[in-house]
Design an enzyme around this catalytic site. Structure first.
Site, PDB file in Angstrom:
ATOM      1  N   TYR A  84       0.829  -1.202   0.000  1.00 21.13           N
ATOM      2  CA  TYR A  84       0.000   0.000   0.000  1.00 21.13           C
ATOM      3  C   TYR A  84       0.861   1.248   0.000  1.00 21.13           C
ATOM      4  CZ  TYR A  84      -4.471  -2.340   0.539  1.00 21.13           C
ATOM      5  OH  TYR A  84      -5.588  -3.084   0.306  1.00 21.13           O
ATOM      6  N   ASP A 175     -19.068 -11.070 -10.961  1.00 20.93           N
ATOM      7  CA  ASP A 175     -19.185  -9.608 -10.955  1.00 20.93           C
ATOM      8  C   ASP A 175     -20.567  -9.142 -11.400  1.00 20.93           C
ATOM      9  OD1 ASP A 175     -16.634  -9.386 -10.055  1.00 20.93           O
ATOM     10  OD2 ASP A 175     -15.777  -8.594 -11.910  1.00 20.93           O
TER      11      ASP A 175
END
Length: 403
Positions: A84, A175
């Site tokens: 990150y 999805d």
């Protein structure tokens, strides 16, 4: 390949799909008993059915930058899956190949959202090569880094669930059924979980072992879990890359990844999720792992799954005998049954406690590895009790309507 869906229709006997071939525009109609709409976040099937999304919507116009650059001086030998980045220029994360010579940078936010929230959430506003190189360098923290841009993708960070997961003979999965930010890495797994839940049900209905009512349990089981998973992905997005959203969006409290990946539950009185190490074979949870041995070979209880499976304690032979007759009653239903401690050795004696039964009890496991039913002790009419449990597990009893 090279075709697109233009229309979907269904009747009491099956589903018809009209497809158009991209080259030439020729049309063709395809026919099947059932249709699984796993055609992505822009699902044409879901659109044809008039099924929308519900949830938090889109909250970032994000960009993923694929690049080649030597990041090994920063990564070294660390096998980091996700790195990150939260700095004054951008917020997002890197994923790199093993040698740290290439990978991608996903960016959700630019600059300071407190100063200009709209501009900050529009990370894909400028995707020129110069700007993409600039962003990779900013993510690494080296303005002189040699970077080659290999490509980029624009996408929306979204947290939504389809309003319906089933319309008669059509099932929404992947999805097409749920969109979530990548934080946590739950998206692909959740789609696989959909297929894992649905495939065995369709197979047994088509082969005549189960009632079509069983298919109604797909939406009832999967939608609550999908909603929970989407919310957990959103909570991770806020916690890791967009903390300023916490006050306005009020994300749900974070729960451990293990609860999400392995601890989700189906129609359980204890909720939608739990620590899978503590569920002890309660119906609706995953069948617990216990090491067993047979003829000197070590294997897990989980290795025995893939079809209906009855596991009884060492004194539960009546359950195993009942299972043989039950298989015939349901048209040759694939069903295996074992006494743990007799047919397989349980050297550590963990099986009864792990499955929440006594040495005379039994547990019935579905083909997807979830516990369908259990009886903690022996029963006077083991055959009748097991037949009833299997009947319900195969949809021969009405399935309660989803809330």
């Amino acid at each position: 390949q090279g075709a697109q869906i233009v229309d979907v229709r269904q009747d009491r006997n099956g589903v018809s799909v009209t497809v158009e071939y991209v080259d030439g525009g020729n049309m063709r109609e395809l026919r099947a008993e059932y249709l699984i709409a796993a055609d992505g976040g822009h699902s044409k099937v879901r659109e044809c059915l008039g099924i929308g999304y519900e949830g938090r919507g889109a909250f970032s116009n994000s960009v993923t930058i694929y690049f080649t650059a030597d990041l090994s001086p920063w990564v070294g030998n660390n096998a980091w899956s996700v790195i990150y980045v939260n700095n004054p220029v951008l917020r997002g994360f890197f994923r790199l190949n093993r040698s740290a010579q290439a990978g991608f940078l996903a960016i959700n936010t630019l600059g300071d959202p407190k100063l200009d929230p709209q501009a900050a959430a529009n990370a894909a506003a400028d995707v020129s090569e110069h700007r993409l190189i600039e962003l990779v360098r900013a993510g690494v923290g080296n303005p002189d880094l040699a970077v080659r841009i290999d490509g980029h993708t624009r996408w929306h960070a979204t947290a939504n669930v389809a309003q319906e997961f089933q319309d008669k003979r059509i099932f929404i999965a992947g999805d097409a059924a749920h969109l979530m930010p990548p934080n946590g890495g739950f998206g692909g797994n959740t789609g696989i979980h959909d297929a894992h839940n649905l495939a065995w049900k369709l197979a047994l209905v088509i082969r005549g072992h189960a009632s079509a009512n069983l298919l109604d349990s797909y939406a009832m089981e999967r939608k609550p879990v999908a909603r929970f998973t989407v919310e957990q992905a959103f909570s991770r997005y806020v916690a890791r890359t967009a903390p300023w959203l916490e006050s306005s969006q009020q994300p749900e409290a974070l729960v451990d990844d293990l609860h999400i990946e392995l601890g989700y539950l189906y129609n359980s009185p204890i909720g939608i999720h739990a620590d899978p190490r503590t569920t002890l074979g309660i119906p609706g949870s995953r069948a617990p792992h216990v090491w067993l041995t047979r003829a000197g070979k070590r294997l897990s209880t989980i290795d025995l799954t893939g079809h209906f499976l009855l596991l009884a304690g060492a004194e539960g032979r009546s359950w195993v005998d009942a299972a043989r007759g039950a298989s015939e009653r349901f048209g040759g239903l694939p069903l295996e049954a074992y006494c743990i401690g007799v047919d397989f050795d349980d050297a550590e004696g963990r099986f009864p406690q792990a499955y929440g039964i006594s040495s005379s009890g039994a547990s019935l496991v579905r083909p997807d590895g979830f516990v369908a039913w259990r009886c903690e002790q022996s029963a006077h009419d083991a055959t009748g009790v097991l037949n009833d449990a299997l009947s319900r597990s195969l949809g021969h009893h009405p399935v309660p309507a989803a809330a």
